[in-house]
Design a protein around this motif. Structure first.
Motif, short mmCIF file in Angstrom:
data_model
loop_
_atom_site.label_atom_id
_atom_site.label_comp_id
_atom_site.label_asym_id
_atom_site.label_seq_id
_atom_site.Cartn_x
_atom_site.Cartn_y
_atom_site.Cartn_z
N ALA A 1 -56.65 -45.06 63.08
CA ALA A 1 -58.11 -45.07 62.93
C ALA A 1 -58.60 -43.63 62.81
N ALA B 1 -58.70 -57.33 63.54
CA ALA B 1 -58.10 -55.99 63.60
C ALA B 1 -57.88 -55.63 65.08
N ASN C 1 -64.43 -44.62 61.01
CA ASN C 1 -65.51 -44.61 62.01
C ASN C 1 -66.54 -43.54 61.67
N GLN D 1 -63.92 -55.46 51.72
CA GLN D 1 -64.17 -54.53 52.83
C GLN D 1 -64.97 -55.24 53.91
N SER E 1 -59.05 -48.00 60.12
CA SER E 1 -60.50 -48.16 60.08
C SER E 1 -61.17 -46.79 60.01
N SER F 1 -65.85 -49.23 60.91
CA SER F 1 -66.04 -49.59 62.30
C SER F 1 -67.25 -48.84 62.83
N SER G 1 -59.11 -48.15 52.78
CA SER G 1 -59.28 -48.68 54.15
C SER G 1 -60.23 -49.86 54.11
N ASP H 1 -61.67 -51.61 56.82
CA ASP H 1 -62.73 -51.80 57.81
C ASP H 1 -63.55 -50.54 58.09
#
Ligand code: PSV
Ligand code: MN
Length: 408
Positions: free
Chosen positions: A79, A301, A111, A193, A109, A156, A152, A154
């Motif tokens: 991540a 996830a 962020n 996505q 993910s 988040s 990617s 996700d």
């Protein structure tokens, strides 16, 4: 005639081989994402205890993630936190792609970071200032762009937004701003996505938090669109809250997108998964296995969100993955058909004993056997110690930082 003792042994043998089948199926499919920030020096608001082996560059974070993946075979993605790992935004994508190739670990993910800049003192997507809301939105859209370029899936999203004193903000106006922003965010997602919306009851805000619980996240996900769902960070609940019930509801409503796993004793303590309450982790995992047995479509996830201040970071990450695997396997081994029968007939003690029996089962030999058949170290923590990796990076990184400071 079969003697009772032989009968028992025959049953155990059978159940051990059946258990190994369960181990193969459940552990092969159980992939866990680890956070880049778990390898960096972090601390509390009182200070940091720095570790010579802590990663200070994105390359070091990838190197450490690759070591965890080599030892566990189960952490193929890392991540990334945009401001910490891609400070130049999309311009850093090429660097990340190169690191992915070199270390055999993919970006996981993405962020966005809506909590670091001074502008966010009174909130980001919920800030009363239109300009600040736009700045926050632009950062989230840039993060989606980064995620697209990295492949990617996700995004988040966690917001620090809230207020510290009653009457100082309009809670409802802020809901409206948030709904509007998340609809716009959703429109920018590519097909496939997902937008994962994380909730947290308090901290950094101490009176109200704009996305405080799973009900608020669920509402926002529904109002944003089909590709939005809820992210459950296990540390983001009040003490004694029944998290597995929340998980069951999110499974039932099709809104469970993922987890940030960690453990806590008091608040968002970021302790190692299962270090305080492994039975709770088991109960959460049971809900997921049960939903899968019942044929619910699942797309979850599994991510770790921990920062280790006192333990060695790589050691703690490996310990976390091994713990997650063991508890996941314990929960996979629950005889769900039998359990359903006990539940239906309200045979409470039989149901509870069956359930707890799986929790108490020592699955470590089974997990070790699974690892060996997959060409992995039977004991990843011992293998980490034997590898000398932590000592080596501690020497190298300490030498590098002292040579950097001597030039400064
Ligand atoms: C907030 O406490 C949080 O759980 C969010 O997921 C952030 O991205 C992460 O911690 C940062 O450490
Ligand atoms: Mn989190």
């Amino acid at each position: 005639m079969i003697q009772p003792a032989e009968n028992w042994q025959a049953h155990m043998k059978l159940s051990e081989s059946a258990a190994f089948d369960v181990a193969e199926k459940s552990l092969d499919a159980f992939k866990i994402e680890i956070p880049s920030w778990g390898f960096a020096n972090t601390g509390t608001r009182f200070g940091k205890f720095v570790q010579p082996g802590a990663a200070s560059t994105i390359e070091e974070k990838f190197a450490d993630a690759a070591e965890v993946n080599r030892l566990t075979g189960s952490t193929p993605t890392l991540a990334l936190h945009v401001l910490w790992d891609l400070p130049n935004g999309a311009a850093d994508v090429a660097t990340i792609r190169d690191l992915e190739r070199r270390f055999g670990v993919r970006a996981g993910s993405i962020n966005p970071n809506l909590f670091q800049d001074q502008e966010y003192k009174f909130g980001s997507l919920c800030n009363p200032s239109e300009d600040v809301r736009q700045q926050a939105l632009a950062h989230v859209l840039d993060s989606i762009d980064i995620a697209k370029k990295l492949g990617s899936r996700d995004l988040s999203l966690w917001l620090p937004d809230g207020s510290n004193y009653p009457g100082t903000q309009s809670i409802r106006k802020r809901i409206g701003w948030l709904e509007e922003a998340l609809r716009t965010v959703h429109q920018h997602l590519a097909p496939g996505q997902r937008l994962l919306i994380e909730y947290k009851p308090f901290e950094p805000a101490f009176y109200h938090t704009d996305i405080a619980d799973w009900g608020m996240s669920s509402h926002l996900a529904r109002s944003a669109g089909d590709q939005a769902c809820v992210l459950v960070d296990t540390g983001h609940h009040y003490a004694s809250q029944n998290i597995e019930q929340i998980v069951a509801w999110l499974l039932h409503t099709g809104l469970l997108g993922g987890f940030h796993f960690n453990d806590r004793r008091y608040a968002d303590d970021d302790l190692t998964l299962g270090s305080i309450d492994p039975y709770q982790v088991f109960r959460i995992f049971h809900e997921i296995h049960a939903a899968s047995t019942d044929g619910l479509p699942l797309d979850i996830a599994f991510m770790i969100d921990q920062s280790h201040n006192l333990k060695g970071k790589i050691e703690a990450t490996v310990q976390t993955i091994v713990t997650a695997q063991e508890i996941w396997l314990k929960a996979a081994l629950v005889d769900r058909e039998q359990l359903a029968a006990h539940q239906q007939s309200c045979d409470l003690v039989a149901a509870e004993e069956l359930f707890r029996g799986s929790f108490w089962r020592d699955v470590r030999p089974l997990a070790a056997a699974w690892r060996e058949t997959r060409g992995l170290a039977a004991d990843p923590l011992a293998a980490l110690r034997d590898s000398g990796y932590v000592e080596r990076i501690s020497r190298e990184r300490a030498a590098r930082s002292s040579s950097v400071s001597s030039y400064a």
